[in-house]
Design an enzyme around this catalytic site. Structure first.
Site, PDB file in Angstrom:
ATOM      1  N   ARG A  20      -5.307   0.542  -8.893  1.00 54.70           N
ATOM      2  CA  ARG A  20      -5.746  -0.641  -8.269  1.00 54.70           C
ATOM      3  C   ARG A  20      -6.525   0.179  -6.870  1.00 54.70           C
ATOM      4  O   ARG A  20      -5.975   1.025  -6.564  1.00 54.70           O
ATOM      5  CB  ARG A  20      -4.509  -1.402  -7.408  1.00 54.70           C
ATOM      6  CG  ARG A  20      -3.423  -2.102  -8.170  1.00 54.70           C
ATOM      7  CD  ARG A  20      -2.406  -2.757  -7.214  1.00 54.70           C
ATOM      8  NE  ARG A  20      -3.168  -4.015  -6.688  1.00 54.70           N
ATOM      9  CZ  ARG A  20      -2.398  -4.522  -5.924  1.00 54.70           C
ATOM     10  NH1 ARG A  20      -1.078  -4.305  -5.323  1.00 54.70           N
ATOM     11  NH2 ARG A  20      -3.006  -5.915  -5.368  1.00 54.70           N
ATOM     12  N   ALA A  41       0.590  -1.050   0.013  1.00 52.34           N
ATOM     13  CA  ALA A  41      -0.049  -0.072   0.041  1.00 52.34           C
ATOM     14  C   ALA A  41       0.857   1.403  -0.030  1.00 52.34           C
ATOM     15  O   ALA A  41       0.770   2.152  -0.828  1.00 52.34           O
ATOM     16  CB  ALA A  41      -1.066  -0.017   1.084  1.00 52.34           C
ATOM     17  N   ASP A  98      -4.151  -2.713   3.917  1.00 45.81           N
ATOM     18  CA  ASP A  98      -4.268  -1.916   2.839  1.00 45.81           C
ATOM     19  C   ASP A  98      -5.415  -0.847   3.046  1.00 45.81           C
ATOM     20  O   ASP A  98      -5.262   0.048   2.215  1.00 45.81           O
ATOM     21  CB  ASP A  98      -4.599  -2.910   1.643  1.00 45.81           C
ATOM     22  CG  ASP A  98      -3.511  -3.703   1.223  1.00 45.81           C
ATOM     23  OD1 ASP A  98      -3.076  -4.508   1.729  1.00 45.81           O
ATOM     24  OD2 ASP A  98      -2.774  -3.083   0.234  1.00 45.81           O
TER      25      ASP A  98
HETATM   26  O1  MRU Z   1      -0.996  -7.270  -3.577  1.00 42.02           O
HETATM   27  P1  MRU Z   1      -0.026  -6.547  -2.734  1.00 42.02           P
HETATM   28  O2  MRU Z   1       1.265  -7.405  -2.508  1.00 42.02           O
HETATM   29  O3  MRU Z   1       0.037  -5.189  -3.155  1.00 42.02           O
HETATM   30  O4  MRU Z   1      -0.632  -6.545  -1.015  1.00 42.02           O
HETATM   31  C1  MRU Z   1       0.229  -5.985   0.057  1.00 42.02           C
HETATM   32  C2  MRU Z   1      -0.307  -6.469   1.290  1.00 42.02           C
HETATM   33  O5  MRU Z   1      -1.565  -6.871   1.440  1.00 42.02           O
HETATM   34  C3  MRU Z   1       0.344  -5.606   2.512  1.00 42.02           C
HETATM   35  O6  MRU Z   1       0.035  -6.448   3.511  1.00 42.02           O
HETATM   36  C4  MRU Z   1      -0.218  -4.451   2.460  1.00 42.02           C
HETATM   37  O7  MRU Z   1      -0.328  -3.250   1.599  1.00 42.02           O
HETATM   38  C5  MRU Z   1       0.584  -3.543   3.734  1.00 42.02           C
HETATM   39  S1  MRU Z   1       2.339  -3.241   3.104  1.00 42.02           S
HETATM   40  C6  MRU Z   1       3.144  -2.426   4.179  1.00 42.02           C
END
Ligand code: MRU
Length: 354
Positions: free
Chosen positions: A96, A57, A243
């Site tokens: 996204r 995120a 997220d």
């Molecule tokens: O699909 P992604 O790899 O972007 O998902 C990321 C996550 O779910 C993480 O746990 C979240 O973004 C926190 S990252 C500090």
């Protein structure tokens, strides 16, 4: 997107600004290769975010903030209009849908540009200042999360984490992984148990690589071994990222997080969610209002371009799930630890000056 350089420096930066464009580590090819990609067009920015070349995120927020500058430079043919600004903002900011940070960062840079346009000033310097502030503030937020988490988890030496929430996912040391780094630096960590995080293996490919590179002891498990790990007493706390956190504390994070929270409750293991306030969304009342990204079913049917299930099988591929607030022991944020009831705790944290 063409690789422009091989990153070799000790400390990795998921995203950096090279003076004209954001440069990311291509996370699709890790751990086999450490390649950088220069995102010098809006198509490349959107493509990198959608394809998870850059992910996590906070990291997609930082990329989106810098990426908007690239998109506006492309669109500014002798004068930028508010309509064009908003069209480019929408396209990059919604590349996204689930992570709050992306839209938050892109709209913050957009607002800096809109103010400049309203005052007939050039938009570039304020846009860059806003994007750099977002990156710096995230780095500072990560450090704070690590510090608060280290103190909260004192005595819990074996932690389980999911997905990748570290240096590859943020502008600093990470969220949940910042806590792991801080515990490790203090000599208070025995082991991180990292789930693989199917379908795209952010845990197996990225967390294992990142922790190995930093010398943090870790052990990888398949996602379905989490219950057995807890039942065997291997896990003293579950620490995950987020997220989007709704106003009531319901939390969207990588698919499988909800399962871990239910297992943790069953085994009496505390379940902590770590994230900066930029991931908290006061405009989303509850978890059921969070838009969950659904990705291509082929990611479930196979891996790395190779099918493992019949190509004709239907598959469901939500990228995230929602953990109800009642399963969360506490939030570890950049402004401290938030405890239930989360509605007022989150509202108070977000109302803090600055
Ligand atoms: O699909 P992604 O790899 O972007 O998902 C990321 C996550 O779910 C993480 O746990 C979240 O973004 C926190 S990252 C500090």
């Amino acid at each position: 997107m063409t690789p422009t350089a091989q990153a070799t420096a000790g400390q990795i930066a998921a995203v950096r600004w090279d003076g004209e464009a954001p440069v990311i580590i291509d996370q699709r090819v890790l751990p086999a290769e450490l390649l950088e990609l220069r995102l010098d067009s809006s198509d490349k920015v959107v493509g990198a975010i959608r394809s998870l070349a850059v992910r996590g995120a906070p990291a997609i927020g930082i990329t989106g903030g810098y990426g908007l500058i690239v998109g506006l430079e492309e669109a500014d043919r002798g004068g930028l209009t508010l309509a064009t600004l908003d069209a480019v903002t929408e396209r990059i900011g919604h590349a996204r849908p689930t992570a709050t940070n992306l839209w938050g960062a892109v709209s913050r840079v957009r607002d800096a540009v809109a103010s400049a346009l309203a005052e007939n000033r050039d938009w570039r310097a304020p846009a860059l200042a806003a994007a750099q502030d977002i990156e710096r503030e995230d780095r500072e937020a990560c450090a704070s999360i690590g510090d608060h988490g280290r103190r909260l988890l004192a005595g819990r030496r074996r932690i389980l984490t999911h997905c990748n929430t570290g240096r590859l996912a943020t502008g600093g040391d990470g969220t949940a992984l910042a806590v792991a780094y801080a515990l490790h630096a203090a000599g208070d960590l025995d082991e991180v148990i990292a789930t693989e995080s199917r379908p795209l293996l952010q845990g197996g490919r990225l967390t294992a690589w990142e922790l190995g590179r930093a010398g943090v002891p870790h052990r990888l498990i398949v996602d379905s071994a989490a219950g057995a790990a807890m039942a065997s007493g291997l896990v003293e706390a579950v620490v995950v990222g987020c997220d989007r956190v709704a106003a009531n504390g319901d939390t969207a994070n990588k698919i499988g997080t909800y399962t871990l929270a239910v297992l943790a409750r069953h085994h009496g293991v505390p379940f902590y969610v770590c994230g900066p306030l930029t991931t908290f969304d006061p405009h989303t009342a509850r978890g059921s209002d969070i838009e969950i990204e659904e990705r291509d079913p082929s990611e479930v049917r196979g891996f790395g371009g190779r099918d493992v299930a019949p190509a004709s099988s239907n598959a469901w591929n939500p990228a995230f799930d929602v953990t109800p607030a009642e399963l969360i022991e506490a939030f570890i944020t950049d402004v401290g630890v938030l405890r239930p009831p989360y509605g007022p705790a989150i509202a108070t944290a977000l109302a803090r000056p600055g």
